[in-house]
Design an enzyme around this catalytic site. Sequence first.
Site, mmCIF file in Angstrom:
data_model
loop_
_atom_site.group_PDB
_atom_site.id
_atom_site.type_symbol
_atom_site.label_atom_id
_atom_site.label_comp_id
_atom_site.label_asym_id
_atom_site.label_seq_id
_atom_site.Cartn_x
_atom_site.Cartn_y
_atom_site.Cartn_z
ATOM 1 N N HIS A 41 41.353 44.527 28.893
ATOM 2 C CA HIS A 41 42.740 44.087 29.044
ATOM 3 C C HIS A 41 43.623 44.679 27.940
ATOM 4 C CE1 HIS A 41 44.563 40.965 31.797
ATOM 5 N NE2 HIS A 41 45.600 41.206 31.030
ATOM 6 N N SER A 55 50.729 44.069 39.886
ATOM 7 C CA SER A 55 50.315 42.731 39.464
ATOM 8 C C SER A 55 50.920 41.690 40.390
ATOM 9 C CB SER A 55 50.784 42.465 38.036
ATOM 10 O OG SER A 55 50.587 41.098 37.706
ATOM 11 N N THR A 72 41.346 40.412 38.946
ATOM 12 C CA THR A 72 41.151 40.498 37.491
ATOM 13 C C THR A 72 40.366 39.279 37.016
ATOM 14 O OG1 THR A 72 43.147 41.803 37.135
ATOM 15 C CG2 THR A 72 42.335 40.545 35.253
ATOM 16 N N LYS A 101 38.331 43.890 38.196
ATOM 17 C CA LYS A 101 38.907 44.406 36.943
ATOM 18 C C LYS A 101 38.582 43.486 35.778
ATOM 19 C CE LYS A 101 43.319 45.803 34.818
ATOM 20 N NZ LYS A 101 43.688 44.815 33.801
ATOM 21 N N TYR A 124 45.537 37.576 40.352
ATOM 22 C CA TYR A 124 44.990 36.536 39.476
ATOM 23 C C TYR A 124 44.755 35.320 40.349
ATOM 24 C CZ TYR A 124 46.258 38.755 34.984
ATOM 25 O OH TYR A 124 46.353 39.576 33.898
HETATM 26 C C1 LIG Z 1 52.582 43.893 29.037
HETATM 27 C C2 LIG Z 1 51.269 43.912 29.752
HETATM 28 C C3 LIG Z 1 51.098 43.101 30.879
HETATM 29 C C4 LIG Z 1 49.884 43.127 31.586
HETATM 30 N N1 LIG Z 1 49.767 42.395 32.739
HETATM 31 C C5 LIG Z 1 48.604 42.459 33.441
HETATM 32 C C6 LIG Z 1 48.492 41.809 34.696
HETATM 33 O O1 LIG Z 1 49.423 41.184 35.202
HETATM 34 N N2 LIG Z 1 47.299 41.898 35.338
HETATM 35 C C7 LIG Z 1 46.221 42.593 34.823
HETATM 36 O O2 LIG Z 1 45.165 42.634 35.444
HETATM 37 N N3 LIG Z 1 46.327 43.244 33.649
HETATM 38 C C8 LIG Z 1 47.484 43.207 32.967
HETATM 39 N N4 LIG Z 1 47.585 43.914 31.800
HETATM 40 C C9 LIG Z 1 46.460 44.729 31.326
HETATM 41 C C10 LIG Z 1 46.570 46.155 31.864
HETATM 42 O O3 LIG Z 1 46.412 46.187 33.256
HETATM 43 C C11 LIG Z 1 45.494 47.086 31.273
HETATM 44 O O4 LIG Z 1 44.220 46.538 31.500
HETATM 45 C C12 LIG Z 1 45.651 47.351 29.780
HETATM 46 O O5 LIG Z 1 47.005 47.351 29.383
HETATM 47 C C13 LIG Z 1 45.017 48.695 29.441
HETATM 48 O O6 LIG Z 1 45.054 48.979 28.084
HETATM 49 P P1 LIG Z 1 46.189 49.903 27.399
HETATM 50 O O7 LIG Z 1 47.408 49.039 27.359
HETATM 51 O O8 LIG Z 1 45.634 50.173 26.049
HETATM 52 O O9 LIG Z 1 46.371 51.109 28.255
HETATM 53 C C14 LIG Z 1 48.810 43.921 31.109
HETATM 54 C C15 LIG Z 1 48.996 44.741 29.992
HETATM 55 C C16 LIG Z 1 50.204 44.752 29.331
HETATM 56 C C17 LIG Z 1 50.375 45.684 28.155
#
Ligand SMILES: Cc1cc2nc3c(=O)[nH]c(=O)nc-3n(C[C@H](O)[C@H](O)[C@H](O)COP(=O)(O)O)c2cc1C
Length: 375
Positions: free
Chosen positions: A247, A113, A161, A223, A135
């Site tokens: 997400h 990220s 994303t 994404k 982002y």
């Molecule tokens: C704590 C946390 C922070 C996240 N930060 C980002 C991020 O910075 N950029 C992004 O594209 N997705 C982010 N996501 C989404 C994840 O990349 C992913 O799409 C999602 O967690 C997948 O679902 P799951 O948690 O059920 O496996 C984040 C998810 C979590 C849990």
Amino acid sequence: MSDGAADSLGRTAEELVRLAAGRLRREVWDYLSGGAESEATIAANRAAIERMGFVPRVLRDVSRVEERTVLLGRPLALPVFLAPIGSLALLHPGGAPAAARAAAASGTTAFVSLMAEPGPEAIAREAPGLVLQVYMRGDRAWLRDLVARAEAAGYAAVCLTVDSAVYGRRERDLINRYSSSMAADRAHLGAGGGAQITAHQSGLTWDMVAALRGMTRLPLVLKGIASPADAALAVEAGMDAVYVSNHGGRQLDFTLGALDLLPPVVEAVAGRAEVLVDGGFLRGTDILKALCLGARAVGLGKLQGWALAAGGEAGLRHLLALLAEEIRTAMALLGCARLPDLSPALLRSLPAPFMPGPLSAFRGLREGQGLNAEG
Ligand SMILES: Cc1cc2nc3c(=O)[nH]c(=O)nc-3n(C[C@H](O)[C@H](O)[C@H](O)COP(=O)(O)O)c2cc1C
């Protein structure tokens, strides 16, 4: 998996989740494990996976099972990668560098990220073949500069994303009065690139996706795609991979489950790009269901966070070894010696999710309570 790791970290992924639950402060656990508003999207992600049942084939020589694949032109030892998480440092002091090293040591890749500390260049020095997840935090010139930085740092691909025009209403955080350090500015975001969601992000359109394509020859991933219409536009804009994601339920409440979103996207993409997916994947069988439906590889979000919280880099390596073992076991029992043998014919959709068995992993998560009893 080494016996030492198995002794301290457990022999199942559920044990890693329980370890994480014991180690994280309640509000950090909720920040990691929760979702937007009623958390219906989190439930939908699991329900979509649990409604799918296998119809295995037999007598197909599975004496040698091979779970290797190729993602964006690079070999992966297993069809799993680490999804981008901006706040890994909140979960374990090793943070994003530990995740990058664990991915590389396990033969896979991590999406880094843009929000992750200590920034894209420092993290890229930890492991080869990483993907920088962006982002939109500035204007077109800011993006051009960032892409040049990604190229110079040796990233293998760039991922934009697009499901975060605004920040989702995460009610656990609102109730806990918790705001992750994500709200703070990050020096590594570059001039004009504050960490807060700005008009640059909410004003994003397909024009910027086309502009991004013109900025680099690196493979590009979009994404946060849910609709097949958007998947087709992504392919037309020259994206190399379409990443189906809601997400992890942190943005729009009441989105369909990721596995339900996947087949129409695979159909719209029609082999012109790779299709990735994340959202609710906890087990080898979960991952194989997505591959049966046409995904190239599956991203781990919360499960990655729990494993990192449980044991840092070793915790993540242990998780990836467990998943590889689960994948190999299930492939053999499905009659598939290689990933291309997986197909929709091995799956059938039921009207309602399976009932969890008495030893079903992650029961606390299913009930939406979390496992974290503290506070
Ligand atoms: C704590 C946390 C922070 C996240 N930060 C980002 C991020 O910075 N950029 C992004 O594209 N997705 C982010 N996501 C989404 C994840 O990349 C992913 O799409 C999602 O967690 C997948 O679902 P799951 O948690 O059920 O496996 C984040 C998810 C979590 C849990």
